[in-house]
Design a protein around this motif. Structure first.
Motif, PDB file in Angstrom:
ATOM      1  N   LYS A  99      38.798  43.350  41.338  1.00 50.59           N
ATOM      2  CA  LYS A  99      39.366  42.008  41.450  1.00 50.59           C
ATOM      3  C   LYS A  99      38.343  40.967  41.052  1.00 50.59           C
ATOM      4  N   CYS A 100      38.832  39.869  40.473  1.00 51.73           N
ATOM      5  CA  CYS A 100      37.964  38.743  40.157  1.00 51.73           C
ATOM      6  C   CYS A 100      37.448  38.160  41.480  1.00 51.73           C
ATOM      7  N   PRO A 101      36.124  37.968  41.608  1.00 54.23           N
ATOM      8  CA  PRO A 101      35.589  37.448  42.869  1.00 54.23           C
ATOM      9  C   PRO A 101      35.990  35.992  43.131  1.00 54.23           C
ATOM     10  N   HIS A 102      36.457  35.276  42.114  1.00 55.69           N
ATOM     11  CA  HIS A 102      36.800  33.857  42.307  1.00 55.69           C
ATOM     12  C   HIS A 102      38.280  33.648  42.621  1.00 55.69           C
ATOM     13  N   CYS A 103      39.171  34.300  41.860  1.00 56.92           N
ATOM     14  CA  CYS A 103      40.608  34.035  42.037  1.00 56.92           C
ATOM     15  C   CYS A 103      41.382  35.257  42.517  1.00 56.92           C
ATOM     16  N   ARG A 104      40.722  36.396  42.742  1.00 59.12           N
ATOM     17  CA  ARG A 104      41.345  37.626  43.251  1.00 59.12           C
ATOM     18  C   ARG A 104      42.326  38.259  42.259  1.00 59.12           C
ATOM     19  N   GLN A 105      42.285  37.839  41.010  1.00 61.05           N
ATOM     20  CA  GLN A 105      43.145  38.442  39.992  1.00 61.05           C
ATOM     21  C   GLN A 105      42.742  39.909  39.794  1.00 61.05           C
ATOM     22  N   GLN A 106      43.753  40.793  39.689  1.00 60.04           N
ATOM     23  CA  GLN A 106      43.495  42.207  39.447  1.00 60.04           C
ATOM     24  C   GLN A 106      43.095  42.400  37.986  1.00 60.04           C
ATOM     25  N   THR A 119      34.868  38.483  31.644  1.00 60.30           N
ATOM     26  CA  THR A 119      35.427  37.137  31.708  1.00 60.30           C
ATOM     27  C   THR A 119      36.850  37.256  32.246  1.00 60.30           C
ATOM     28  N   CYS A 120      37.113  36.645  33.389  1.00 58.84           N
ATOM     29  CA  CYS A 120      38.448  36.721  33.989  1.00 58.84           C
ATOM     30  C   CYS A 120      39.454  36.023  33.079  1.00 58.84           C
ATOM     31  N   GLN A 121      40.581  36.697  32.832  1.00 59.81           N
ATOM     32  CA  GLN A 121      41.590  36.123  31.929  1.00 59.81           C
ATOM     33  C   GLN A 121      42.346  34.969  32.567  1.00 59.81           C
ATOM     34  N   LYS A 122      42.312  34.917  33.903  1.00 62.04           N
ATOM     35  CA  LYS A 122      43.097  33.895  34.582  1.00 62.04           C
ATOM     36  C   LYS A 122      42.279  32.618  34.773  1.00 62.04           C
ATOM     37  N   CYS A 123      41.063  32.764  35.361  1.00 59.80           N
ATOM     38  CA  CYS A 123      40.296  31.563  35.697  1.00 59.80           C
ATOM     39  C   CYS A 123      39.066  31.374  34.811  1.00 59.80           C
ATOM     40  N   ARG A 124      38.840  32.278  33.860  1.00 59.22           N
ATOM     41  CA  ARG A 124      37.750  32.159  32.889  1.00 59.22           C
ATOM     42  C   ARG A 124      36.355  32.246  33.513  1.00 59.22           C
ATOM     43  N   SER A 125      36.247  32.664  34.768  1.00 51.26           N
ATOM     44  CA  SER A 125      34.910  32.819  35.352  1.00 51.26           C
ATOM     45  C   SER A 125      34.278  34.108  34.820  1.00 51.26           C
ATOM     46  N   VAL A 126      32.943  34.103  34.752  1.00 56.10           N
ATOM     47  CA  VAL A 126      32.207  35.223  34.183  1.00 56.10           C
ATOM     48  C   VAL A 126      31.407  35.904  35.289  1.00 56.10           C
TER      49      VAL A 126
HETATM   50 ZN   LIG Z   1      39.520  34.922  38.103  1.00 58.14          ZN
END
Ligand SMILES: [Zn+2]
Length: 131
Positions: A99-106, A119-126
């Protein structure tokens, strides 16, 4: 002759849906547990069967559709979770899920690449992770 009678009997009745299937499976599980361990559960199981039968032959379609919509509010997310677990299990050798540590996206990445930058596809955090 009997077919037309059956057709006339079933005309305008609700029929079946996922809630009825859920009730039948619930009844089966409860009667199994009831017969092995705690017998009063068999009554609850029979209640689930009777409710499923009642829903199938009911003519009050709006009420049955309201019940179904209410059921889907809980069952939709639960079914999605089960689907994801099944997918994770079938791809466990080729993909790592995290999971993305920032937005919990799988997210998922191919296994065996060592330490990678994601790079998270949802929130663009790296962030970095191991695969
Ligand atoms: Zn994210």
């Amino acid at each position: 002759m009997w077919y037309q009678k059956l057709q006339r009997f079933l005309y305008g009745r609700y029929g079946t849906d996922q809630l009825n299937l859920f009730l039948l499976v619930l009844g089966l599980v409860l009667s199994l547990i009831g017969s092995l361990w705690f017998w009063p559960l068999v009554f609850v199981a029979n209640g689930a069967y009777i409710y499923a039968l009642f829903r199938t032959f009911s003519r009050n379609l709006p009420a049955r559709q309201r019940e179904y919509a209410f059921f889907l509010r809980f069952w939709g997310p639960a079914a999605g979770w089960f689907r994801l677990q099944k997918l994770k299990w079938s791809q466990r050798k080729s993909y790592k899920y995290f999971k993305c540590p920032h937005c919990r996206q799988q997210l998922r990445a191919p296994r065996g690449r060592g330490k990678i930058q994601v790079t998270c596809q949802k929130c663009r955090s790296v962030f970095q992770t191991k695969t």
